[in-house]
Write an enzyme that holds these catalytic residues in place. Structure first.
Site, short mmCIF file in Angstrom:
data_model
loop_
_atom_site.label_atom_id
_atom_site.label_comp_id
_atom_site.label_asym_id
_atom_site.label_seq_id
_atom_site.Cartn_x
_atom_site.Cartn_y
_atom_site.Cartn_z
N ASP A 121 4.40 22.89 -1.62
CA ASP A 121 5.01 24.25 -1.20
C ASP A 121 5.83 24.58 -2.17
O ASP A 121 6.60 23.86 -2.73
CB ASP A 121 5.24 24.11 0.20
N ASN A 145 3.83 26.28 8.42
CA ASN A 145 2.73 26.45 7.64
C ASN A 145 2.32 25.32 6.76
O ASN A 145 1.13 25.57 6.23
CB ASN A 145 3.05 27.89 6.49
#
Length: 1112
Positions: free
Chosen positions: A423, A806
Site C-alpha cells: 500500500d 482496506n
C-alpha cells in the site's frame, strides 16, 4: 476512513465473495431481529424458539455468558487425542503401536514406539491445556464482571453472564461495554458518548457515539427508563463491524438506527460520566464474538515439500519392506524350512511367513518416517519467532512498538519472497497529513498566523497572498472555500487547557479542518442538529438538516445546512472522478481546476474537490420525505439512501480543490533499493489517481534515483485491446465467421471464461516484465485480486504490506501478510502474520531473519533425513545376514532413545542459531537472498543427496564392524563376535558419526552448540552403561537382556566380553554356511549347563538348540 486515497472501493461484482454476506444480511433483515425493551419474557416466546438437539428447543437469543474454551475436565483427554490423531503422522505411529501388540508380527517391544509417541502427544497436549486454561480464566473473568441492570424499576448490580437481550443497562466512565448496546442517553450534551475501540479493532483514538434525539430528551431519569417499551427491529446478528441497520418503533413513530447509535462489546466508555443503553445482541451474537472465527491457515513451500518427501519416504519404506518380505519367503523355502534347529513348531507356509515379515519390517524400519520431525520443526519456528520479537533493531522507540511475529509457521517463507505488494498511504508514507496547496477561483495558492488566536502552532503554509485575501474579505469564493472545510466533516472537538483538540476519523479530514481553523474559520462545537464555527472571530451557528456520509462507493460526503438567514445550502467534497460527473453545466473553473489537480497529483499531493449547491425550501422538503422513508427501510437501506443522495447531489457549483501532503517514511528509498538488489519485485497498489505515475517520492538510494526507472501499469481496457482483437479474429476465422466491429468499451468485459483467463495471463505477463509496478485507483478487492493473479500464474511467493482496514484483504491473500501499526488503526496488524511500525524494518525482516530462518530450516531438514536414513538402513543390511527375519540390528532402548536424546539437541540448535554470515553482511550483500527465492537449499535433489548420504553411512556403519568381527577369535579361544558386541559397536559408531556430521554442518559455533554435541555423546554412553549392566538385568531380566561389563577406548570403539559360565551367541544370519559347519561351530564354541554337545544324546542336543534358537 473518509477521504483516504485507499478507500476507493468500487461496486462489487454480483456474486462475489465480498457481497455474499451483504446479500444474506439484507435477506435476514426482512424477517428481522426483534427486541422489546424491558421485557425478558418477549425473547422466550414460542416464535423465537429453535431446535438445537433432536426435539429440544431453546431461544434464538443468546445469553450474555461467553465460552471460548475448547475442553473441560471430562472432554480434554478424548477431544485432544481425537484432534491430534487427525494428523497423519500421529495416526501412522498409532497404527505401528497396534501392530507391535500383535505377537506374530512384533519385532520390537511396544515401548520403542510408545515412548516417542507419548512424548509428542504429551508436549502438544500440555501446550493445548495451558492455552485452554488461559481461555477458562479469561472467560470466568469476563462473565463475572459487574454491571448495573434495570430490574424491577431500579438499577441493580448484576454479573455480565446474567444480562439478557432487552435489558436496559447503565454504564459509567471507564466501564467495559458488556454487549452490543443501543445508546439511549448520556450525561454529555446531545447524548454524545466517547468510546475506545482498542479491544475491538486495535485503534486507540476515541470514537463518538450519539443517541437519538427522542431518547436523549425523554430517557434521562430512572423512572423514565423503566417505562421505556420501544420495539427494535434490526438486522440479524452478523460479523460486520462497520455496519448496523435497524428501526426503533416507539410512541407511534419510527426512528432509523445505524452504527453511530450502537456501542459494541469490546469497547470502553471514555470521557463520559454515565450513559444508558438497551441490549440488542448478547454473548455469542455480538459482533466481536461473530468475528472470532477461524482464519485461513497458511502453509509454507517447505511445509508442502516436506509433506511430499514424507510421502516419498513412506513409499520407499513400503517397497523396502515388500522386497525384504519376498526375500524372507524365498529364504525360508530354501534354507529355513530345512534347518531343523529353526523349527518353531508352527505349520505356516513360506508365503504367510513372508507376509508376517512384511509387517515386522514395517515396524523395524518405521524410523524412516520420523515422528519427532514435526515437533522439532515447531520448536525451531517458535524460537525463530521469538528472535524476531526480541530484535531491538526493529523496535520503534517513538511509539514504543516492537516487531511482532503473530504466527510461528511462516518464518522460513520470509527467505523466499519474490513479489512485494505494498500500500502507499501510511505504508510508504507517514500518513501525517499537512495542508500544502489549494486552488480557488482559478488561482493556485501554495505564513504568519499571529493574527489568528486559534492557529495551530505546528501549521506551515508558504503563500502570504492567500492570507491577505482572507483578511481582506473581498473574495467570496475564498471565504466560501474555508467555510466549507470548517462545516463539511464529522470531526469532534474537545477543549483541553484552553486549546481545541480535534478528534478526526481520518488524518485527511483532521488536516482540512485544521487548515480552515488556521485561516480563520474555526470549528468550535457540534450538536445533533447544529454546528458552531468562528468565522473571522465572529461566532456563527448553522442548523444541520442532513449529513450524507462518506463511503467507499460514493467517494464523497455532503452536508445540508440552514444558514442563520434561512438559506439552505449543500456543501460537498470528494474525489474528482465523482464530483465532475455531478457538476452543473454552468459551473465555473472546471478546466482550470482539473489542470491544478493534475499538477498537485504529480507533486505527490492528495487532492479533493469542493463544491456547493443552493436548495430551495420546496425542493428540500420533497427530498426530506424521500430521505426519511429510505432511512427507515429495513431492506437494502444503503442502496435506497444512495439513490436519494444522488437526487440532491447534482448540478453542483465548483469552488476549488485542496492538496494535502503525506511525507515519505524514513529509510523507504534505501529499503526499496536493497530489496530490488535482492531480486524482489515491488508493486505499489494504491487508491490514488493515475497522476501518481509521475511521482518520484524522492526515492534516492546513495547517489542514484532508483524510482527513475519505474514503469507504471494502469488497469485500462485499451492496454490489452489489440491482443484481444487479434485473438478474436483468429477464432472467428477458424469458425468461418466475419468478425464484428468492436470498441474498447466492448473489450471491457470478457466474453467467456477462456477470454477472462487469457486477459489475466496477459496482464500478469506484461506487468512482470516491468522493473516495478504501480496500480492506481484500485479497490481493496482489486488489490487482493492482483495478488492472487501473481500467485496463480507465476507460482511465486508473495508478501503484502499495509496499514489500514482496506489492506486486510490483500494481507490475507498473500503468502505472507505484514501489518504496519500506523495512523489508520490496527486492523491490518490484527490480520497480519508479522507486524512492526516502519516500512524500513521490512529489509531486516527479509534479508536477515527470513534468510537465516530459511537456511536454518533447510539445513535442519537435510540433516534430519540423513541421520534417520543412516540409522534405519542398518536394519536393512543386517536383514541379509539374519534370514530376512525382521530381527533388529540394535538394542531396543537405543532404538527408543535415538531420536529423543542421542541426536536431537545438536540439530535443534543448528535450526535455531546457525548463520552463514552475520546480519550486517546479509544486508550489505542482498544477492545472498537469491538461493531462497530459487529454492536451492531444500528440494528433491537435496533430499536424494541426503538419502544416498544416509545409505553410504549405513553401509559403513554395518559392514566395517561386521567385517571386523567376522570369524574372529580371542586370546582365550572364545569368539568376541556376539550379537551384543556387534549391536553396541554399530550404535556407538552411529552416534559418533551423526554428531561429527552435524559438527561439520555447523557454520556458527557457540558454547551451546559445542556443549550439545558433547552432551549427546556423553548421554549415550551413560545410558548404555546403565542398560547393559548386570544390576539392571537382575531387576528387569525380561526387558534388559544384554548384561556385561564394558570398557571404552579413546576412539569410541566399544568392546564387550562375557566371562560367565553361561555364554551364548546368536547364530542367525549364517545361512551361507552349511548345516554341518553350524553344528561344528555350536559344538566347538558353546557350553550349555556344563553339557558337552558331543557326548549328549542327539535328540536332547536338538531340543536344546531349538529351544535356545527360539529364545534368541
Amino acid at each position: 476512513m473518509p477521504y483516504s486515497d485507499d478507500e476507493t472501493d468500487d461496486e462489487l461484482d454480483p456474486g462475489s465473495d465480498e457481497e455474499r454476506p451483504q446479500v444474506e444480511e439484507a435477506r435476514s433483515t426482512e424477517s428481522g431481529w426483534r427486541v422489546k425493551a424491558n421485557d425478558r419474557a418477549f425473547c422466550n416466546l414460542p416464535e423465537f424458539q429453535k431446535k438445537y438437539f433432536l426435539c429440544l428447543k431453546k431461544s434464538k437469543y443468546a445469553g450474555n455468558g461467553i465460552k471460548t474454551y475448547k475442553y473441560n475436565a471430562l472432554t480434554f483427554i478424548p477431544l485432544n487425542l481425537f484432534e491430534q490423531f487427525k494428523r497423519a503422522a500421529n495416526l501412522y505411529f498409532l497404527a505401528l503401536l497396534i501392530l507391535q501388540i500383535i505377537p506374530e508380527i512384533t519385532t520390537l517391544p511396544w515401548y520403542t514406539t510408545l515412548v516417542p509417541l507419548v512424548l509428542v502427544l504429551g508436549i502438544t497436549a500440555i501446550k493445548d491445556l495451558v492455552d485452554d486454561l488461559a481461555r477458562h480464566r479469561m472467560d470466568n473473568e469476563i462473565n463475572n464482571r459487574k454491571c448495573e441492570v434495570l430490574l424491577d424499576g431500579r438499577f441493580q448490580v448484576s454479573k455480565w453472564m446474567n444480562i439478557h437481550v432487552g435489558d436496559v443497562v447503565r454504564l459509567k466512565k471507564n466501564d467495559h461495554i458488556p454487549a452490543d448496546i443501543l445508546l439511549l442517553s448520556s450525561s454529555n450534551p446531545n447524548s454524545l458518548c466517547y468510546v475506545e475501540t482498542a479491544e475491538l479493532d486495535g485503534e486507540t483514538n476515541l470514537k463518538f457515539k450519539m443517541g437519538l434525539k427522542a431518547t436523549d430528551e425523554r430517557l434521562q431519569e430512572e423512572h423514565q427508563l423503566a417505562q421505556f417499551d420501544a420495539m427494535i427491529v434490526c438486522e440479524e446478528p452478523n460479523n460486520r463491524l462497520d455496519k448496523f441497520t435497524g428501526t426503533m418503533r416507539w410512541r407511534k413513530d419510527q426512528f432509523p438506527l445505524d452504527l453511530d447509535n450502537m456501542m459494541l462489546r469490546g469497547c470502553r466508555i471514555r470521557n463520559t460520566d454515565a450513559c444508558h443503553g438497551l441490549v440488542i445482541f448478547a454473548g455469542a451474537d455480538t459482533k466481536i464474538m461473530r468475528n472470532g472465527g477461524k482464519t485461513r491457515f497458511k502453509r509454507t513451500k517447505i511445509d508442502e515439500l516436506m509433506n511430499y518427501m514424507v510421502y516419498t519416504i513412506f513409499v520407499i519404506l513400503v517397497l523396502l519392506c515388500a522386497g525384504l518380505a519376498i526375500g524372507n519367503t524365498f529364504w525360508y523355502e530354501a534354507v529355513g524350512r530345512k534347518a531343523w534347529y529353526l523349527n518353531d513348531g508352527k505349520d505356516q507356509t513360506a508365503s504367510y511367513r513372508g507376509f508376517l515379515s512384511f509387517w515386522g519390517y514395517i515396524i523395524v524400519l518405521n524410523t524412516m518416517v520420523p515422528i519427532s520431525l514435526y515437533v522439532s520443526v515447531e520448536v525451531i519456528r517458535l524460537g525463530q519467532s521469538k528472535f524476531i520479537n526480541w530484535d531491538l533493531q526493529m523496535y520503534y522507540q517513538e511509539k514504543d512498538t516492537p516487531a511482532k511475529a503473530r504466527t510461528t509457521t511462516l518464518n522460513e517463507q520470509l527467505g523466499q519472497i519474490e513479489y512485494i505488494f505494498s500500500d502507499k498511504t501510511g505504508t510508504l508514507t507517514q500518513n501525517i497529513m499537512a495542508f500544502k496547496k489549494c486552488t480557488i477561483n482559478n488561482i493556485q495558492h501554495g505564513l504568519d498566523f499571529t493574527w489568528n488566536k486559534y492557529a495551530d502552532k505546528k501549521f506551515e503554509y508558504l503563500d502570504h497572498t492567500l492570507v491577505a485575501c482572507i483578511q481582506s474579505k473581498k473574495d467570496k469564493d475564498t471565504l466560501e472555500f474555508f467555510k466549507l472545510l470548517s462545516l463539511c466533516h464529522t470531526v469532534m472537538v474537545e477543549q483541553k487547557e484552553d486549546e481545541l483538540v480535534y478528534q478526526a476519523a481520518s488524518p485527511d479530514e483532521g488536516a482540512l479542518v485544521t487548515a480552515a481553523r488556521n485561516f480563520g474559520f474555526v470549528f468550535l462545537s457540534r450538536t445533533q442538529d447544529t454546528i458552531t464555527i468562528s468565522e473571522m472571530d465572529q461566532e456563527m451557528t448553522y442548523e444541520m438538516l442532513a449529513l450524507l456520509d462518506f463511503n467507499s462507493d460514493r467517494k464523497r460526503m455532503s452536508i445540508i445546512l440552514r444558514f442563520p438567514d434561512g438559506r439552505i445550502r449543500l456543501y460537498c467534497k470528494g474525489a474528482d472522478t465523482v464530483i465532475y460527473e455531478r457538476l452543473s453545466p454552468n459551473s465555473k473553473h472546471k478546466e482550470v481546476t482539473q489542470t491544478a489537480l493534475d499538477i498537485f497529483a504529480n507533486e505527490t499531493l492528495r487532492t479533493l474537490c469542493l463544491c456547493y449547491k443552493d436548495i430551495s425550501k420546496k425542493e428540500f422538503d420533497a427530498w426530506a420525505k424521500k430521505h426519511k422513508a429510505a432511512s427507515v427501510a429495513m431492506g437494502n437501506r444503503e442502496a435506497a439512501l444512495d439513490r436519494v443522495y444522488e437526487q440532491i447531489e447534482s448540478n453542483l457549483m465548483m469552488i476549488g480543490a485542496t492538496a494535502i501532503e503525506d511525507k515519505l517514511q524514513d529509510g523507504v528509498p534505501e529499503t526499496i533499493a536493497k530489496l530490488a538488489k535482492a531480486d524482489i519485485k515491488i508493486w505499489v497498489l494504491t487508491g490514488d489517481k493515475k497522476g501518481m505515475r509521475e511521482k518520484r517520492y524522492n526515492l534516492r538510494g546513495g547517489q542514484s534515483l532508483w524510482w527513475e526507472s519505474l514503469w507504471s501499469v494502469h488497469l485500462y481496457n485499451e492496454i490489452l485491446y489489440e491482443k484481444k482483437k487479434k485473438r478474436r479474429r483468429l477464432r472467428l476465422k477458424r469458425l468461418g465467421k466475419r468478425p464484428a466491429s468492436t470498441t474498447p468499451q466492448d473489450a471491457a468485459q470478457p466474453i467467456d471464461d477462456w477470454e477472462k483467463e487469457t486477459r489475466q495471463v496477459d496482464f500478469v505477463n506484461m506487468a512482470c516484465e516491468c522493473e516495478a509496478v504501480i496500480c492506481c485507483r484500485v479497490t481493496p478487492k482489486q488489490k487482493a485480486n492482483v495478488v492472487s493473479l501473481v500467485k496463480k500464474y507465476k507460482k511465486a511467493v508473495t508478501l503484502s504490506i499495509g496499514d489500514g482496514a482496506n489492506d486486510v484483504n490483500m494481507i490475507k491473500t498473500a503468502d505472507i501478510g505484514v501489518g504496519i501499526s500506523g495512523q489508520e488503526g490496527m486492523q491490518a496488524v490484527m490480520s497480519s502474520d508479522y507486524a512492526f511500525a516502519q516500512f524500513r524494518y521490512l529489509e531486516r525482516l527479509l534479508l536477515v531473519h527470513g534468510r537465516w530462518s530459511y537456511i536454518r530450516m533447510c539445513k535442519f531438514l537435510r540433516y534430519f533425513f540423513y541421520k534417520n536414513f543412516a540409522f534405519t538402513l542398518v536394519h536393512f543390511w543386517y536383514s541379509f545376514f539374519s534370514g530376512f527375519s525382521a530381527q533388529v540390528a540394535y538394542e531396543d532402548w537405543f532404538i527408543t532413545l535415538y531420536n529423543v536424546m542421542y541426536s536431537s539437541l545438536p540439530v535443534l540448535l543448528v535450526g535455531l542459531l546457525d548463520q552463514d554470515v552475520n546480519d550486517k553482511l546479509s544486508r550489505k550483500f542482498p544477492k545472498l537472498y537469491l538461493p531462497g527465492q530459487q529454492g536451492a537449499l531444500f528440494n528433491y535433489k537435496n533430499f536424494f543427496i541426503s538419502l544416498f548420504h544416509g545409505i553410504f553411512t549405513s553401509l559403513v556403519i554395518f559392514f566395517i564392524p561386521y567385517g571386523a568381527f567376522l570369524q574372529t577369535m580371542g586370546q582365550d579361544g572364545e569368539a568376541p563376535s556376539d550379537y551384543q558386541s556387534l549391536a553396541v559397536v554399530m550404535a556407538s559408531s552411529l552416534i559418533f558419526t551423526v554428531n561429527m556430521q552435524i559438527s561439520l554442518e555447523t557454520s556458527y559455533w557457540t558454547f551451546v552448540n559445542c556443549f550439545a554435541v558433547l552432551c549427546s555423546i556423553a548421554i549415550y554412553f551413560g545410558i548404555m552403561f546403565d542398560i547393559h549392566s548386570a544390576g539392571i538385568h537382575v531387576i528387569f531380566p525380561s526387558t534388559f537382556t544384554f548384561t556385561g561389563e564394558f570398557c571404552l577406548n579413546i576412539c569410541g570403539v566399544f568392546i564387550s566380553e562375557y566371562r560367565r559360565r553361561l555364554r551364548w551367541i546368536t547364530p542367525t544370519g549364517l545361512e551361507n554356511l552349511s548345516l554341518e559347519k553350524r553344528t561344528k561351530n555350536l559344538r566347538g564354541t558353546y557350553i550349555f549347563l556344563n553339557e558337552d554337545f558331543s557326548d549328549a544324546v542327539p535328540q536332547r542336543r536338538k531340543e536344546l538348540i531349538t529351544s535356545k534358537t527360539k529364545s534368541i
